[in-house]
Design an enzyme around this catalytic site. Structure first.
Site, short mmCIF file in Angstrom:
data_model
loop_
_atom_site.label_atom_id
_atom_site.label_comp_id
_atom_site.label_asym_id
_atom_site.label_seq_id
_atom_site.Cartn_x
_atom_site.Cartn_y
_atom_site.Cartn_z
N GLY A 197 0.79 -1.16 0.05
CA GLY A 197 0.17 0.01 0.01
C GLY A 197 0.81 1.23 -0.09
O GLY A 197 1.90 1.16 0.36
N GLN A 209 3.12 9.96 1.30
CA GLN A 209 4.53 9.32 1.28
C GLN A 209 5.28 9.46 0.03
O GLN A 209 6.51 9.23 0.08
CB GLN A 209 4.28 7.68 1.25
CG GLN A 209 3.73 7.44 2.48
CD GLN A 209 3.47 5.86 2.52
OE1 GLN A 209 2.55 5.24 2.03
NE2 GLN A 209 4.67 5.21 3.40
N CYS A 228 6.40 0.07 7.39
CA CYS A 228 5.97 1.13 6.52
C CYS A 228 7.36 1.40 5.49
O CYS A 228 8.18 1.61 6.08
CB CYS A 228 5.48 2.51 7.50
SG CYS A 228 5.05 3.56 6.44
N LEU A 229 7.04 1.70 4.58
CA LEU A 229 7.81 2.37 3.56
C LEU A 229 8.63 3.54 4.06
O LEU A 229 9.82 3.91 3.72
CB LEU A 229 7.42 2.51 2.11
CG LEU A 229 6.83 1.27 1.48
CD1 LEU A 229 6.12 1.52 0.21
CD2 LEU A 229 7.84 0.20 1.39
N HIS A 265 -4.18 1.38 8.01
CA HIS A 265 -2.76 1.68 7.75
C HIS A 265 -2.62 2.88 6.79
O HIS A 265 -2.13 3.96 7.05
CB HIS A 265 -1.71 0.49 7.52
CG HIS A 265 -0.36 1.11 7.59
ND1 HIS A 265 0.66 0.52 8.25
CD2 HIS A 265 0.25 1.94 6.69
CE1 HIS A 265 1.84 1.19 8.06
NE2 HIS A 265 1.70 2.00 6.91
N GLU A 266 -3.06 2.45 5.57
CA GLU A 266 -2.96 3.69 4.61
C GLU A 266 -3.82 4.91 4.82
O GLU A 266 -3.60 5.96 4.60
CB GLU A 266 -3.17 3.10 3.28
CG GLU A 266 -2.44 1.94 2.78
CD GLU A 266 -0.70 2.32 2.96
OE1 GLU A 266 -0.56 3.50 2.79
OE2 GLU A 266 0.21 1.41 3.25
N HIS A 270 -2.38 7.48 7.03
CA HIS A 270 -1.39 8.13 6.49
C HIS A 270 -1.99 9.74 5.94
O HIS A 270 -1.37 10.73 6.16
CB HIS A 270 -0.50 7.75 5.32
CG HIS A 270 0.44 6.64 5.69
ND1 HIS A 270 1.53 7.30 6.32
CD2 HIS A 270 0.64 5.50 5.19
CE1 HIS A 270 2.64 6.44 6.35
NE2 HIS A 270 1.89 5.13 5.91
#
Ligand code: ZN
Length: 151
Positions: A46, A51, A89-90, A131-132, A135
């Site tokens: 995701g 991000q 997480c990226l 999670h997304e 953000h």
């Protein structure tokens, strides 16, 4: 389409409240294409627009189990149950943590053509959605984690 730089913790953009998308157009779809490219290049499941430095309410998801979609202006409209799972997480490379999330969520959003969609997600897919979407409100999973550690 292009791979964009993934922003990491410490950059202000990750803590901003993202703005709703008022019109879904070719520019939106190009952005979504870049988000998919960036997500796949980094082996993520995701990615949220902030991000890659874009303060808009857009996420892309691919759980690698056949659920792939872009969500514009997404909202969780129902949730039930709880599950605890390990997240990464990226934008927080080299760390992981366990987070309590709903077992199931219903998400309402627009797709990349501006059409309303309703998504019923459970288990891992529900975790990704939560999670997304977090953000988009400047929330990182480490804020919620019961433990947070270097991998
Ligand atoms: Zn993340």
């Amino acid at each position: 389409m292009a791979i964009r730089n993934v922003r990491t913790e410490g950059e202000d953009v990750l803590r901003m409240i993202c703005k709703p998308v008022s019109e879904v157009n070719d520019g939106t779809r190009r952005l979504i294409g870049d988000m998919y490219d960036t997500m796949y290049a980094t082996d993520g499941v995701g990615l949220a627009a902030p991000q890659i430095g874009v303060v808009k309410r857009i996420v892309v998801i691919d759980d690698r189990e056949g659920h792939k979609f872009a969500l514009i202006n997404p909202k969780i409209t129902a949730k039930s149950g709880t599950q605890r799972s390990c997240e990464g997480c990226l934008s927080l490379p080299g760390y992981r943590g366990e987070v309590d999330r709903p077992q199931e969520v219903t998400v309402e959003a627009l797709d990349e053509y501006g059409e309303p969609i309703t998504l019923h997600a459970k288990d891992f897919l529900a975790v990704i959605c939560c999670h997304e979407l977090d953000h988009l409100d400047g929330i990182l999973y480490k804020d919620l984690a019961v433990n947070y550690e270097r991998v």
